[in-house]
Design a protein around this motif. Structure first.
Motif, PDB file in Angstrom:
ATOM      1  N   GLU A 162       0.832  -1.199   0.000  1.00 16.83           N
ATOM      2  CA  GLU A 162       0.000   0.000   0.000  1.00 16.83           C
ATOM      3  C   GLU A 162       0.873   1.258   0.000  1.00 16.83           C
ATOM      4  O   GLU A 162       0.584   2.222  -0.702  1.00 16.83           O
ATOM      5  N   ARG A 163       1.957   1.213   0.763  1.00 16.33           N
ATOM      6  CA  ARG A 163       2.873   2.345   0.780  1.00 16.33           C
ATOM      7  C   ARG A 163       3.530   2.533  -0.590  1.00 16.33           C
ATOM      8  O   ARG A 163       3.692   3.667  -1.069  1.00 16.33           O
ATOM      9  N   ALA A 164       3.899   1.431  -1.227  1.00 15.44           N
ATOM     10  CA  ALA A 164       4.593   1.512  -2.519  1.00 15.44           C
ATOM     11  C   ALA A 164       3.735   2.146  -3.607  1.00 15.44           C
ATOM     12  O   ALA A 164       4.241   2.888  -4.460  1.00 15.44           O
ATOM     13  N   VAL A 165       2.442   1.870  -3.580  1.00 14.12           N
ATOM     14  CA  VAL A 165       1.559   2.385  -4.640  1.00 14.12           C
ATOM     15  C   VAL A 165       0.889   3.698  -4.254  1.00 14.12           C
ATOM     16  O   VAL A 165       0.118   4.258  -5.025  1.00 14.12           O
ATOM     17  N   GLY A 166       1.165   4.185  -3.034  1.00 18.58           N
ATOM     18  CA  GLY A 166       0.618   5.481  -2.635  1.00 18.58           C
ATOM     19  C   GLY A 166      -0.784   5.424  -2.085  1.00 18.58           C
ATOM     20  O   GLY A 166      -1.554   6.381  -2.265  1.00 18.58           O
ATOM     21  N   GLY A 167      -1.154   4.336  -1.426  1.00 15.97           N
ATOM     22  CA  GLY A 167      -2.478   4.252  -0.820  1.00 15.97           C
ATOM     23  C   GLY A 167      -3.506   3.604  -1.715  1.00 15.97           C
ATOM     24  O   GLY A 167      -3.224   3.225  -2.855  1.00 15.97           O
ATOM     25  N   ARG A 168      -4.703   3.504  -1.219  1.00 16.14           N
ATOM     26  CA  ARG A 168      -5.771   2.798  -1.948  1.00 16.14           C
ATOM     27  C   ARG A 168      -6.424   3.648  -3.026  1.00 16.14           C
ATOM     28  O   ARG A 168      -6.927   3.151  -4.013  1.00 16.14           O
ATOM     29  N   LYS A 169      -6.497   4.942  -2.805  1.00 18.54           N
ATOM     30  CA  LYS A 169      -7.041   5.868  -3.800  1.00 18.54           C
ATOM     31  C   LYS A 169      -8.424   5.445  -4.297  1.00 18.54           C
ATOM     32  O   LYS A 169      -8.731   5.512  -5.495  1.00 18.54           O
ATOM     33  N   GLY A 170      -9.260   4.983  -3.404  1.00 17.20           N
ATOM     34  CA  GLY A 170     -10.629   4.626  -3.760  1.00 17.20           C
ATOM     35  C   GLY A 170     -10.782   3.333  -4.530  1.00 17.20           C
ATOM     36  O   GLY A 170     -11.855   3.051  -5.078  1.00 17.20           O
ATOM     37  N   ALA A 171      -9.740   2.527  -4.593  1.00 15.18           N
ATOM     38  CA  ALA A 171      -9.808   1.267  -5.339  1.00 15.18           C
ATOM     39  C   ALA A 171     -10.778   0.299  -4.680  1.00 15.18           C
ATOM     40  O   ALA A 171     -10.915   0.265  -3.458  1.00 15.18           O
ATOM     41  N   ARG A 172     -11.451  -0.519  -5.496  1.00 14.05           N
ATOM     42  CA  ARG A 172     -12.415  -1.492  -4.979  1.00 14.05           C
ATOM     43  C   ARG A 172     -11.714  -2.608  -4.223  1.00 14.05           C
ATOM     44  O   ARG A 172     -12.261  -3.174  -3.282  1.00 14.05           O
ATOM     45  N   THR A 173     -10.513  -2.947  -4.654  1.00 15.13           N
ATOM     46  CA  THR A 173      -9.763  -4.008  -3.997  1.00 15.13           C
ATOM     47  C   THR A 173      -8.484  -3.436  -3.391  1.00 15.13           C
ATOM     48  O   THR A 173      -7.972  -2.409  -3.839  1.00 15.13           O
ATOM     49  N   HIS A 174      -7.983  -4.102  -2.382  1.00 15.41           N
ATOM     50  CA  HIS A 174      -6.760  -3.657  -1.725  1.00 15.41           C
ATOM     51  C   HIS A 174      -5.593  -3.744  -2.707  1.00 15.41           C
ATOM     52  O   HIS A 174      -5.495  -4.695  -3.492  1.00 15.41           O
ATOM     53  N   PRO A 175      -4.690  -2.766  -2.703  1.00 12.93           N
ATOM     54  CA  PRO A 175      -3.573  -2.783  -3.660  1.00 12.93           C
ATOM     55  C   PRO A 175      -2.641  -3.979  -3.505  1.00 12.93           C
ATOM     56  O   PRO A 175      -1.877  -4.280  -4.424  1.00 12.93           O
ATOM     57  N   ALA A 176      -2.699  -4.674  -2.374  1.00 15.98           N
ATOM     58  CA  ALA A 176      -1.832  -5.842  -2.182  1.00 15.98           C
ATOM     59  C   ALA A 176      -2.413  -7.119  -2.773  1.00 15.98           C
ATOM     60  O   ALA A 176      -1.734  -8.146  -2.803  1.00 15.98           O
ATOM     61  N   THR A 177      -3.635  -7.067  -3.264  1.00 18.88           N
ATOM     62  CA  THR A 177      -4.310  -8.282  -3.748  1.00 18.88           C
ATOM     63  C   THR A 177      -3.498  -8.988  -4.823  1.00 18.88           C
ATOM     64  O   THR A 177      -3.307 -10.217  -4.781  1.00 18.88           O
ATOM     65  N   LYS A 178      -2.974  -8.255  -5.781  1.00 17.37           N
ATOM     66  CA  LYS A 178      -2.246  -8.874  -6.892  1.00 17.37           C
ATOM     67  C   LYS A 178      -0.896  -9.420  -6.446  1.00 17.37           C
ATOM     68  O   LYS A 178      -0.433 -10.449  -6.957  1.00 17.37           O
ATOM     69  N   THR A 179      -0.251  -8.745  -5.497  1.00 18.29           N
ATOM     70  CA  THR A 179       1.020  -9.248  -4.976  1.00 18.29           C
ATOM     71  C   THR A 179       0.806 -10.559  -4.229  1.00 18.29           C
ATOM     72  O   THR A 179       1.587 -11.514  -4.382  1.00 18.29           O
ATOM     73  N   PHE A 180      -0.256 -10.628  -3.432  1.00 16.75           N
ATOM     74  CA  PHE A 180      -0.557 -11.868  -2.711  1.00 16.75           C
ATOM     75  C   PHE A 180      -0.870 -12.986  -3.706  1.00 16.75           C
ATOM     76  O   PHE A 180      -0.437 -14.134  -3.514  1.00 16.75           O
ATOM     77  N   GLN A 181      -1.609 -12.676  -4.755  1.00 17.29           N
ATOM     78  CA  GLN A 181      -1.913 -13.683  -5.770  1.00 17.29           C
ATOM     79  C   GLN A 181      -0.635 -14.206  -6.405  1.00 17.29           C
ATOM     80  O   GLN A 181      -0.457 -15.413  -6.576  1.00 17.29           O
ATOM     81  N   ALA A 182       0.255 -13.295  -6.766  1.00 18.58           N
ATOM     82  CA  ALA A 182       1.490 -13.688  -7.439  1.00 18.58           C
ATOM     83  C   ALA A 182       2.337 -14.593  -6.548  1.00 18.58           C
ATOM     84  O   ALA A 182       2.867 -15.622  -6.999  1.00 18.58           O
ATOM     85  N   LEU A 183       2.482 -14.223  -5.283  1.00 15.41           N
ATOM     86  CA  LEU A 183       3.270 -15.038  -4.360  1.00 15.41           C
ATOM     87  C   LEU A 183       2.660 -16.423  -4.165  1.00 15.41           C
ATOM     88  O   LEU A 183       3.361 -17.441  -4.174  1.00 15.41           O
ATOM     89  N   ARG A 184       1.342 -16.461  -4.001  1.00 21.80           N
ATOM     90  CA  ARG A 184       0.655 -17.734  -3.797  1.00 21.80           C
ATOM     91  C   ARG A 184       0.841 -18.654  -5.004  1.00 21.80           C
ATOM     92  O   ARG A 184       1.089 -19.856  -4.871  1.00 21.80           O
ATOM     93  N   MET A 185       0.733 -18.083  -6.198  1.00 23.34           N
ATOM     94  CA  MET A 185       0.866 -18.891  -7.411  1.00 23.34           C
ATOM     95  C   MET A 185       2.274 -19.434  -7.563  1.00 23.34           C
ATOM     96  O   MET A 185       2.471 -20.571  -8.011  1.00 23.34           O
ATOM     97  N   LEU A 186       3.276 -18.634  -7.179  1.00 23.89           N
ATOM     98  CA  LEU A 186       4.659 -19.105  -7.258  1.00 23.89           C
ATOM     99  C   LEU A 186       4.923 -20.198  -6.232  1.00 23.89           C
ATOM    100  O   LEU A 186       5.464 -21.258  -6.571  1.00 23.89           O
TER     101      LEU A 186
END
Length: 326
Positions: free
Chosen positions: A178-202
């Motif tokens: 969240e810090r890296a992308v500058g906050g949520r900025k009204g996004a429907r999903t948390h900005p970490a969602t894709k990072t968690f997906q990527a790690l889980r898939m690996l």
């Protein structure tokens, strides 16, 4: 905790269930698909690599001792266990509701827990990936498996943080992204969602396992057997779509003016419904996790199996470094 099987009715319809016939539930999870097949009078051979899922399956094993068997194994090994005609195989991909809801497993940032994500509870964890992969590999991973445009910024922040403090908690990782992308900025999903997906898939080699699992189903299914797959993100769905359309020889010919060429080999599947099936508005309203689901199915022909499917190398730097860790 609760488990609501996604696209259950549609999957059972696609399987064309026959009482007494043998079916594979490739991803047992909470057992919803297995129970529906058993209720229709089918025999079920189920697989799961998660020890917790195996423990949950004891209820069905006791209820249907003659028609249900649950095996602790990866679904890519199904053809080792199928020794009679197989009428259908169904895959419900991704993470089960139980895995998401049990905070201690580290699949979600909804609860702060150890950064784990291992379906089999063995081998290197997501924490080891975050702390040991190079910055270039992390960026490659988050871009390739997470399809996140901010992958380089996220990787840079993670490497800077771990130089001072190891990243070992789900909440810690979510805050860093969240810090890296500058906050949520009204996004429907948390900005970490894709990072968690990527790690889980690996960590769980999900695309490689899917490719091998589809090939195993192709080998195991009898002629007229049904392959049914429910996926939850574009990387899975694309792999499934390419597999069945190629092996059904249902790809576009490139030009309507060019003559059709005979297929290089006999199609091993037949497509009777080319478009993916999405969940109804009613289902997504009752189960938000169904929003991204997509169901595809095909019918096995009597042609020989084509051979092992190779998973696409979407994050080659990350994959190469990860292989050295495992």
């Amino acid at each position: 905790m609760s488990h609501a099987p996604v696209l259950l009715a549609e999957a059972m319809t696609a399987l064309a269930l026959q009482p007494g016939a043998l079916y594979v539930d490739a991803t047992f999870g909470g057992g919803g698909y297995s129970r529906a097949m058993l209720a229709a009078g089918a025999r079920v051979l189920a697989f799961d690599r998660d020890p917790d899922a195996i423990a949950r399956g004891a209820v069905l094993s006791a209820e249907f001792p003659d028609r249900f068997q649950l095996i602790e194994s990866r679904f890519s090994e199904m053809d080792r266990f199928v020794n009679e005609p197989l009428t259908g195989a169904v895959f419900d991909l991704g993470v089960s509701s139980f895995q998401f809801d049990e905070g201690a497993r580290g699949f979600s940032f909804q609860a702060d827990a150890d950064l784990d994500m291992r379906m089999e509870k063995s081998g290197p964890s997501a924490a080891e990936a975050v702390n040991k992969l190079s910055e270039a590999a992390l960026a490659d991973l988050i871009w390739g498996y997470g399809e996140d445009d901010a992958s380089r910024r996220i990787a840079r922040v993670l490497v800077q943080e771990r130089a001072h403090h190891a990243i070992t908690r789900t909440g810690q990782l979510a805050e860093l992204v969240e810090r890296a992308v500058g906050g949520r900025k009204g996004a429907r999903t948390h900005p970490a969602t894709k990072t968690f997906q990527a790690l889980r898939m690996l960590v769980n080699d999900e695309l490689g396992e899917l490719a091998r699992g589809l090939s195993a189903a192709e080998r195991a299914l009898s002629p007229e057997g049904r392959l049914v797959v429910v996926s939850f993100h574009s990387l899975e769905d694309r792999l499934v779509k390419n597999f069945i359309t190629e092996r059904a020889d249902a790809r576009g010919r490139g030009s309507r003016y060019a003559p059709d060429l005979p297929p290089e080999r006999a199609p091993s599947f037949r497509l009777e419904h080319k478009r993916a099936t999405a969940p109804s508005d009613q289902e997504t309203a009752g189960n938000p996790r169904a929003r991204s689901a997509s169901l595809r199915w095909a019918v096995r022909t009597d042609a020989p199996a084509w051979g092992e499917l190779e998973a696409p190398a979407l994050a080659p730097k990350a994959e190469a470094e990860w292989k050295k860790l495992i």
